[in-house]
Design a protein around this motif. Structure first.
Motif, PDB file in Angstrom:
ATOM      1  N   ALA A 148       0.753  -1.317  -0.049  1.00  0.00           N
ATOM      2  CA  ALA A 148       0.071   0.110  -0.123  1.00  0.00           C
ATOM      3  C   ALA A 148       0.910   1.307   0.116  1.00  0.00           C
ATOM      4  N   GLY A 149       1.925   1.243   0.358  1.00  0.00           N
ATOM      5  CA  GLY A 149       2.758   2.468   0.338  1.00  0.00           C
ATOM      6  C   GLY A 149       3.826   2.531  -0.693  1.00  0.00           C
ATOM      7  N   LEU A 150       3.317   1.832  -1.837  1.00  0.00           N
ATOM      8  CA  LEU A 150       4.207   2.222  -3.021  1.00  0.00           C
ATOM      9  C   LEU A 150       3.678   3.071  -3.943  1.00  0.00           C
ATOM     10  N   GLY A 151       2.541   3.504  -3.757  1.00  0.00           N
ATOM     11  CA  GLY A 151       1.714   4.636  -4.514  1.00  0.00           C
ATOM     12  C   GLY A 151       1.559   4.315  -5.654  1.00  0.00           C
ATOM     13  N   VAL A 152       2.279   4.990  -6.781  1.00  0.00           N
ATOM     14  CA  VAL A 152       2.044   4.648  -8.314  1.00  0.00           C
ATOM     15  C   VAL A 152       2.519   3.059  -8.543  1.00  0.00           C
ATOM     16  N   ALA A 153       3.607   2.783  -7.969  1.00  0.00           N
ATOM     17  CA  ALA A 153       4.202   1.580  -8.241  1.00  0.00           C
ATOM     18  C   ALA A 153       3.382   0.560  -7.994  1.00  0.00           C
ATOM     19  N   GLY A 154       2.759   0.721  -6.746  1.00  0.00           N
ATOM     20  CA  GLY A 154       1.586  -0.322  -6.004  1.00  0.00           C
ATOM     21  C   GLY A 154       0.493  -0.445  -7.007  1.00  0.00           C
ATOM     22  N   VAL A 155       0.017   0.657  -7.716  1.00  0.00           N
ATOM     23  CA  VAL A 155      -1.253   0.576  -8.398  1.00  0.00           C
ATOM     24  C   VAL A 155      -0.641  -0.081  -9.705  1.00  0.00           C
ATOM     25  N   VAL A 156       0.471   0.232 -10.187  1.00  0.00           N
ATOM     26  CA  VAL A 156       1.252  -0.821 -11.212  1.00  0.00           C
ATOM     27  C   VAL A 156       1.149  -2.094 -11.384  1.00  0.00           C
ATOM     28  N   LEU A 157       1.707  -2.441 -10.057  1.00  0.00           N
ATOM     29  CA  LEU A 157       1.671  -3.805  -9.612  1.00  0.00           C
ATOM     30  C   LEU A 157       0.407  -4.637  -9.729  1.00  0.00           C
ATOM     31  N   ARG A 158      -0.492  -3.864  -9.036  1.00  0.00           N
ATOM     32  CA  ARG A 158      -1.974  -4.422  -9.214  1.00  0.00           C
ATOM     33  C   ARG A 158      -2.404  -4.622 -10.455  1.00  0.00           C
ATOM     34  N   VAL A 159      -2.345  -3.577 -11.555  1.00  0.00           N
ATOM     35  CA  VAL A 159      -2.437  -3.709 -12.917  1.00  0.00           C
ATOM     36  C   VAL A 159      -2.053  -4.829 -13.575  1.00  0.00           C
ATOM     37  N   LEU A 160      -0.607  -5.145 -13.134  1.00  0.00           N
ATOM     38  CA  LEU A 160       0.031  -6.063 -13.933  1.00  0.00           C
ATOM     39  C   LEU A 160      -0.461  -7.554 -13.447  1.00  0.00           C
ATOM     40  N   ARG A 161      -0.772  -7.598 -12.131  1.00  0.00           N
ATOM     41  CA  ARG A 161      -1.274  -8.746 -11.425  1.00  0.00           C
ATOM     42  C   ARG A 161      -2.322  -9.243 -12.255  1.00  0.00           C
ATOM     43  N   MET A 162      -3.172  -8.185 -12.696  1.00  0.00           N
ATOM     44  CA  MET A 162      -4.576  -8.605 -12.992  1.00  0.00           C
ATOM     45  C   MET A 162      -4.245  -8.916 -14.823  1.00  0.00           C
ATOM     46  N   MET A 163      -3.115  -8.874 -15.339  1.00  0.00           N
ATOM     47  CA  MET A 163      -2.724  -9.575 -16.581  1.00  0.00           C
ATOM     48  C   MET A 163      -3.013 -11.018 -16.386  1.00  0.00           C
ATOM     49  N   ARG A 164      -2.858 -11.576 -15.228  1.00  0.00           N
ATOM     50  CA  ARG A 164      -3.053 -13.031 -15.114  1.00  0.00           C
ATOM     51  C   ARG A 164      -4.714 -13.440 -15.899  1.00  0.00           C
ATOM     52  N   VAL A 165      -5.254 -12.618 -16.077  1.00  0.00           N
ATOM     53  CA  VAL A 165      -6.552 -12.978 -16.859  1.00  0.00           C
ATOM     54  C   VAL A 165      -6.244 -13.720 -18.175  1.00  0.00           C
ATOM     55  N   PHE A 166      -5.148 -13.028 -18.618  1.00  0.00           N
ATOM     56  CA  PHE A 166      -4.749 -13.454 -20.243  1.00  0.00           C
ATOM     57  C   PHE A 166      -4.020 -14.830 -20.264  1.00  0.00           C
ATOM     58  N   TRP A 167      -3.917 -15.383 -18.902  1.00  0.00           N
ATOM     59  CA  TRP A 167      -3.461 -16.818 -18.821  1.00  0.00           C
ATOM     60  C   TRP A 167      -4.510 -17.676 -19.569  1.00  0.00           C
ATOM     61  N   LEU A 168      -5.703 -17.170 -19.449  1.00  0.00           N
ATOM     62  CA  LEU A 168      -6.685 -18.030 -20.352  1.00  0.00           C
ATOM     63  C   LEU A 168      -6.494 -18.333 -21.780  1.00  0.00           C
ATOM     64  N   MET A 169      -5.635 -17.324 -22.129  1.00  0.00           N
ATOM     65  CA  MET A 169      -5.169 -17.577 -23.624  1.00  0.00           C
ATOM     66  C   MET A 169      -4.269 -18.871 -23.688  1.00  0.00           C
ATOM     67  N   LYS A 170      -3.674 -19.366 -22.851  1.00  0.00           N
ATOM     68  CA  LYS A 170      -3.033 -20.389 -22.800  1.00  0.00           C
ATOM     69  C   LYS A 170      -3.741 -21.857 -23.137  1.00  0.00           C
ATOM     70  N   LEU A 171      -4.978 -21.523 -22.779  1.00  0.00           N
ATOM     71  CA  LEU A 171      -5.988 -22.632 -23.209  1.00  0.00           C
ATOM     72  C   LEU A 171      -5.959 -22.855 -24.635  1.00  0.00           C
ATOM     73  N   ALA A 172      -5.613 -21.902 -25.483  1.00  0.00           N
ATOM     74  CA  ALA A 172      -5.758 -21.969 -26.959  1.00  0.00           C
ATOM     75  C   ALA A 172      -4.764 -23.147 -27.407  1.00  0.00           C
ATOM     76  N   ARG A 173      -3.676 -23.419 -26.563  1.00  0.00           N
ATOM     77  CA  ARG A 173      -2.866 -24.709 -26.972  1.00  0.00           C
ATOM     78  C   ARG A 173      -3.679 -26.013 -26.800  1.00  0.00           C
ATOM     79  N   HIS A 174      -4.561 -26.164 -26.206  1.00  0.00           N
ATOM     80  CA  HIS A 174      -5.446 -27.488 -25.765  1.00  0.00           C
ATOM     81  C   HIS A 174      -6.859 -27.329 -26.332  1.00  0.00           C
ATOM     82  N   PHE A 175      -7.332 -26.404 -26.747  1.00  0.00           N
ATOM     83  CA  PHE A 175      -8.520 -26.184 -27.241  1.00  0.00           C
ATOM     84  C   PHE A 175      -8.856 -25.801 -28.680  1.00  0.00           C
ATOM     85  N   LEU A 176      -9.594 -26.770 -29.540  1.00  0.00           N
ATOM     86  CA  LEU A 176      -9.570 -26.700 -30.937  1.00  0.00           C
ATOM     87  C   LEU A 176     -10.336 -25.229 -31.219  1.00  0.00           C
TER      88      LEU A 176
END
Length: 423
Positions: A264-292
């Protein structure tokens, strides 16, 4: 080769090619390179149709023009179909000399897949190729078999990159899918109002689950990087970039926590980290290797980018025209019935886009007669403009689906053969 002269002559359909023994030994076509290991004429005749000992000439009763294009592949590394020759006939010649469909250029691979899909087959039989079972096994590869470390790297690469290459690869892919789903569920649940209370009560369990998921993704990413043929190509792939971006914030957060710096004390850096962590939603694209289905969607978008751009151009041009007219009719003429929802062209553009796509939220709507007439024209033209490129995209989607389905059938067939051989 323990007989004949030092110069070997290949006679393919009447066209003669002369090579030295050393060239024959390292020849990229497996059928030709096996001639060097023959000790008797009987072994030679198992690979060719006839042999002239006096001239040391090997006769192959095959398509001469097709072999010309195969020789161009040997010299330049590019293999394309012979103009005017049936794709299946040329593919038969390829299999005879020890080449597979993967050696074709991408455009020719697509033509071959379309052709085989039309006749409803996924591979050619040994009888069609004109070789025996033992011969096809020995001539099926265009290059010498890998040994030692190179073979191990190739097996690992296929295991992680091609889920249908083996049973273990399918098992590994299933575990990866489970971890992706668990990570997505954890991320979605973390946004619930009661999540903070539940997390405080079971903080160790949540940390363990998150650490295990991140550890799996990290190990998978590292292994795939180590066994990749080209490290630079691996780094440039969008899915791999998403993997790194999604994994990095966890380790940065852990390092800062160890250093005694709260998130919480990182300010803008903390916000950036939280945004990057939300990038995990794109891990769903990894399913493209397994689903036609996801593979079909991605391939369709790749091949139809021109149609997609054309669709966007249609929408933006129409949106610019209708938003300007709507702002003028509803607000700009100042006829005593100004509609504040259309006070600017960007505000009117929102109404245009939801009208052209026939969504119609109802939050913004025209009140003047001219505005309503314009709204009707906007809806009708939106339907027409959106329908124009859809036909091309639909046909491309169907074509991509059949192509990927055919490739999947080939992988399944090869996997079944491998399991039967092991049994």
């Amino acid at each position: 080769m323990k007989f004949g002269k030092s110069i070997c002559v290949l006679n393919v359909g009447g066209t003669r090619y002369a090579f030295t023994r050393e060239v024959i030994r390292d020849f990229p076509l497996r059928r030709v390179s096996r001639l060097h290991a023959c000790a008797t004429e009987k072994e030679v005749l198992e690979l060719c149709d006839d042999y002239d000992r006096d001239r040391n000439e090997f006769f192959f009763d095959r398509h001469a023009q097709a072999f010309v294009f195969i020789m161009l592949y040997v010299r330049s590394g590019k293999l394309r179909f012979v103009p005017g020759v049936c794709e299946l006939s040329f593919y038969t010649e390829m299999l005879y000399w020890g080449l597979e469909s993967v050696h074709l250029d991408s455009c020719c691979q697509k033509r071959l897949d379309d052709r085989m899909s039309e006749i409803g087959v996924d591979t050619l039989s040994e009888l069609d190729v004109g070789v025996s079972g033992d011969e096809s096994q020995s001539c099926g590869s265009p290059v010498p078999r890998l040994t030692g470390r190179a073979k191990w790297l190739d097996v690992m690469r296929k295991t992680f990159e091609e889920p249908n290459s083996s049973v273990f690869a399918q098992l590994l892919a299933s575990v990866s899918v489970i971890f992706v789903l668990v990570s997505m569920i954890m991320m979605c649940a973390s946004t619930l109002p009661d999540w903070d209370t539940a997390k405080r009560n079971t903080v160790e369990e949540h940390r363990t689950v998150e650490a295990v998921c991140i550890g799996w993704f990290t190990a998978e990413c590292i292994v795939r990087f180590l066994v990749a043929k080209s490290k630079w190509d691996f780094i440039r792939r969008p899915l791999n970039i998403i993997d790194v971006i999604s994994i990095t914030p966890y380790y940065v957060t852990m390092a800062l926590a160890q250093a005694g710096v709260p998130g919480a004390g990182l300010g803008v850096a903390g916000v950036v980290l939280r945004v990057l962590r939300m990038m995990r939603v794109f891990w769903l694209m990894k399913l493209a290797r397994h689903f036609l289905g996801l593979q079909t969607l991605g391939l369709t978008l790749t091949r139809c980018y021109r149609e997609m751009v054309m669709l966007m151009v249609f929408v933006f041009v129409a949106m610019a025209i209708y938003s300007a007219l709507a702002q003028l009719l509803e607000y700009g003429l100042d006829l005593g019935t100004q509609n504040p929802d259309y006070a600017s062209i960007p505000a009117a553009a929102w109404w245009v886009i939801i009208s052209m796509t026939t969504v119609g939220y109802g939050d913004v709507y025209p009140v003047t007669v001219g505005g309503r007439v314009l709204g009707g024209m906007c809806v009708v033209s939106g339907i027409v403009l959106l329908a124009l490129p859809i036909t091309f995209i639909y046909h491309s989607f169907v074509q991509c689906y059949h192509e990927l389905k055919l490739r999947s059938a080939r992988y399944t067939r090869s996997l079944s053969v491998e399991m039967l051989q092991r049994a």
